[in-house]
Enzyme design. Structure first.
Site, mmCIF file in Angstrom:
data_model
loop_
_atom_site.group_PDB
_atom_site.id
_atom_site.type_symbol
_atom_site.label_atom_id
_atom_site.label_comp_id
_atom_site.label_asym_id
_atom_site.label_seq_id
_atom_site.Cartn_x
_atom_site.Cartn_y
_atom_site.Cartn_z
ATOM 1 N N ASN A 146 95.510 101.747 34.146
ATOM 2 C CA ASN A 146 96.778 101.040 34.315
ATOM 3 C C ASN A 146 96.747 99.630 33.723
ATOM 4 O OD1 ASN A 146 95.180 99.660 36.138
ATOM 5 N ND2 ASN A 146 96.476 100.060 37.928
ATOM 6 N N ASP A 172 83.623 91.134 40.219
ATOM 7 C CA ASP A 172 84.230 91.567 41.473
ATOM 8 C C ASP A 172 83.226 92.216 42.408
ATOM 9 O OD1 ASP A 172 83.930 93.895 39.909
ATOM 10 O OD2 ASP A 172 86.039 93.879 39.348
ATOM 11 N N HIS A 228 94.406 97.298 34.293
ATOM 12 C CA HIS A 228 93.800 96.232 35.094
ATOM 13 C C HIS A 228 92.485 95.759 34.476
ATOM 14 C CE1 HIS A 228 91.510 99.531 37.303
ATOM 15 N NE2 HIS A 228 90.561 98.631 37.164
ATOM 16 N N GLU A 272 95.280 94.017 39.425
ATOM 17 C CA GLU A 272 96.202 95.127 39.241
ATOM 18 C C GLU A 272 97.511 94.642 38.607
ATOM 19 O OE1 GLU A 272 95.213 98.045 39.686
ATOM 20 O OE2 GLU A 272 93.718 98.123 41.284
#
Length: 243
Positions: A136, A67, A138, A143
């Protein structure tokens, strides 16, 4: 899925780098998928130490990053291009032709995403993909709620992710709101995946991966359907596992 629980972060990085070194030595040409953030740094340091001690020839290595932030120039110290160049590419003496990241300054982001997937395909796909995981769940910047079939795409970062990354910036206002990320579908095409995690704040995500059901609420659970995943965690990250 092969789950390896070790004592601490140092051992997580040692186990992880051994897998990378083994494949670098065995394959004539190898495509490595790389991650950023704080978790991989120990592994990268060990890889650099090995390469320098052995005077290793890495001319057969090509890298692809997961990313990049949208809007940050390459020379910005918070861009992932800058991070990788400083933390790994320059110490390993990898040439620009060996390293690939999405271009977060591209004028046509959608086209850039399609081009990135195509480059990976043209180069023969990723042989070994390194992953970390967010609190979380990801993976990369995918996400919760991201489709498991998603390709490289633009994403709006969750506030929890921006807050977690704000420690690298002067203020929360400086943290980008969008990024380009390899999609979950893109990640799952890697021939092998190594996920590393440490600390109690990652324990729920690891529990979901190892013992939970597949759900887009926890992107990490997409890895359950991959045939060759190695999960290396310390005792704290494994603390919620029943087995």
């Amino acid at each position: 899925m092969n789950v390896i629980v070790v004592k601490n972060y140092e051992e997580v990085c040692q186990k992880g780098v051994e897998l990378f070194i083994e494949q670098i030595q065995e394959k004539n040409n190898i495509n490595l998928g790389l991650a950023t953030g704080s978790t991989p740094l120990g592994l990268y340091d060990k890889l650099i130490a090995w390469a320098q001690e052995q005077n290793a020839d890495l001319s057969h290595v090509t890298t692809f990053n997961l990313d990049e932030y949208i809007g940050l120039p390459k020379e910005d110290p918070n861009s992932y291009y800058y991070y990788m160049k400083e933390k790994l590419f320059d110490p390993l003496k990898l040439s620009p032709e060996q390293t690939f990241l999405p271009d977060g300054r591209a004028t046509d982001i959608e086209k850039e995403c399609e081009t990135y997937d195509q480059i990976i395909k043209d180069k023969g796909g990723i042989d070994l993909q390194l992953l970390g995981v967010g609190v979380n769940g990801h993976i990369a910047f995918n996400e919760p709620g991201t489709s498991f079939s998603s390709r490289t795409h633009e994403v709006r970062l969750a506030e929890s992710t921006r807050e977690a990354n704000s420690r690298f910036f002067s203020s929360m206002d400086d943290v980008p709101t969008h990024a380009i990320t390899m999609g979950i579908g893109s990640i799952l095409e890697a021939k092998e995946i190594v996920l590393i995690a440490n600390g109690t704040n990652k324990s729920e995500a690891i529990q979901q991966l190892v013992e939970g059901k597949q759900s887009e609420d926890w992107p990490i659970t997409a890895l359950q359907s991959h045939d060759h995943v190695t999960v290396i965690v310390d005792e704290e990250a494994a603390s919620l596992l029943k087995k």
